[in-house]
Design a protein around this motif. Structure first.
Motif, PDB file in Angstrom:
ATOM      1  N   TYR A  78       0.663  -1.127  -0.152  1.00 24.13           N
ATOM      2  CA  TYR A  78      -0.052   0.076  -0.111  1.00 24.13           C
ATOM      3  C   TYR A  78       0.894   1.431   0.027  1.00 24.13           C
ATOM      4  CZ  TYR A  78      -3.460  -3.342   1.238  1.00 24.13           C
ATOM      5  OH  TYR A  78      -4.255  -4.270   1.445  1.00 24.13           O
ATOM      6  N   SER A 104      -3.849  10.497   0.073  1.00 29.53           N
ATOM      7  CA  SER A 104      -4.415   9.516  -0.673  1.00 29.53           C
ATOM      8  C   SER A 104      -3.412   8.048  -0.217  1.00 29.53           C
ATOM      9  CB  SER A 104      -4.348   9.743  -1.999  1.00 29.53           C
ATOM     10  OG  SER A 104      -2.857   9.937  -2.623  1.00 29.53           O
ATOM     11  N   ASP A 106      -2.779   4.256  -2.433  1.00 30.26           N
ATOM     12  CA  ASP A 106      -2.928   3.378  -3.432  1.00 30.26           C
ATOM     13  C   ASP A 106      -3.191   1.920  -2.927  1.00 30.26           C
ATOM     14  OD1 ASP A 106      -2.587   5.442  -4.975  1.00 30.26           O
ATOM     15  OD2 ASP A 106      -0.449   4.844  -5.656  1.00 30.26           O
ATOM     16  N   PHE A 116      -6.595   0.899  -6.652  1.00 28.32           N
ATOM     17  CA  PHE A 116      -7.535   1.980  -6.496  1.00 28.32           C
ATOM     18  C   PHE A 116      -6.586   2.916  -5.842  1.00 28.32           C
ATOM     19  CE2 PHE A 116     -10.788  -1.547  -6.441  1.00 28.32           C
ATOM     20  CZ  PHE A 116     -11.670  -1.087  -7.328  1.00 28.32           C
ATOM     21  N   LYS A 117      -6.766   4.259  -6.239  1.00 28.66           N
ATOM     22  CA  LYS A 117      -6.409   5.335  -5.687  1.00 28.66           C
ATOM     23  C   LYS A 117      -7.560   6.018  -4.705  1.00 28.66           C
ATOM     24  CE  LYS A 117      -3.571   9.170  -6.586  1.00 28.66           C
ATOM     25  NZ  LYS A 117      -2.208   8.395  -6.223  1.00 28.66           N
ATOM     26  N   VAL A 118      -7.591   6.079  -3.388  1.00 30.51           N
ATOM     27  CA  VAL A 118      -8.403   6.435  -2.729  1.00 30.51           C
ATOM     28  C   VAL A 118      -7.912   7.655  -1.851  1.00 30.51           C
ATOM     29  CG1 VAL A 118     -10.181   5.697  -0.520  1.00 30.51           C
ATOM     30  CG2 VAL A 118      -9.146   4.099  -2.429  1.00 30.51           C
ATOM     31  N   GLY A 156     -12.241  11.114  -3.714  1.00 26.98           N
ATOM     32  CA  GLY A 156     -12.745   9.951  -4.255  1.00 26.98           C
ATOM     33  C   GLY A 156     -12.045   8.793  -4.571  1.00 26.98           C
ATOM     34  N   VAL A 157     -12.562   7.975  -5.264  1.00 21.43           N
ATOM     35  CA  VAL A 157     -11.608   6.606  -5.756  1.00 21.43           C
ATOM     36  C   VAL A 157     -11.704   6.651  -7.246  1.00 21.43           C
ATOM     37  CG1 VAL A 157     -11.931   4.296  -5.833  1.00 21.43           C
ATOM     38  CG2 VAL A 157     -13.073   5.556  -3.842  1.00 21.43           C
TER      39      VAL A 157
END
Length: 158
Positions: A78, A104, A106, A116-118, A156-157
């Motif tokens: 991560y 953020s 990853d 996913f980038k959150v 967001g995502v």
């Protein structure tokens, strides 16, 4: 005056060869890598005030354009990134400062293939917002880009 112009020209050319700043490694083991760094960008102006007969006529003005503190790293697979702006970039609202730029993580879906980038991150909607500010040495974003807080960043995502 000719010598001043020559030295100023040499100084500007040498500034073009500055190396990109690196973050300092704070902690590293098999699972966690942690880096902390920062960036400072200032704008200076020299002025000659001939009407002032009391004080020195030469004036130097310094403005903070960009002050950033960032932390990034990896925990297992991560990746995470945190970046906050201070000084000239901080936007004051009614009861706080809106200066969080990026926060953020990853999250890998398939290792080394997709993730996913959150969180809050830079959205590449145009050329100006897709270029990272740390890679621009002598340029800044347009004033229209900076009129609203956190322009170019979204939560967001992806």
């Amino acid at each position: 005056m000719r010598n001043f112009g020559k030295w100023l020209g040499i100084f500007v050319v040498l500034l073009g060869f500055t190396a990109q700043g690196k973050a300092a490694e704070i902690f590293k083991n098999d699972d966690l890598d942690l880096f902390i760094g920062g960036r400072f960008k200032a704008l200076g102006q020299l002025s000659l005030v001939e009407e002032d007969t009391v004080r020195n006529q030469g004036r130097i003005y310094l403005f903070q354009v960009e002050n950033r503190l960032f932390a990034s790293g990896t925990y297992k697979d991560y990746k995470f990134n945190f970046e906050v702006g201070f000084g000239g970039e901080a936007v004051n609202s009614s009861n706080n400062q809106l200066n969080l730029k990026e926060f953020s993580a990853d999250i890998p879906i398939i290792p080394d293939m997709g993730y996913f980038k959150v969180g809050q991150f830079k959205v590449p909607t145009n050329l100006e917002s897709s270029t990272y500010e740390g890679n621009r040495v002598f340029t800044t974003t347009s004033p229209l880009y900076n009129m609203y807080f956190n322009t170019g960043y979204d939560m967001g995502v992806a």
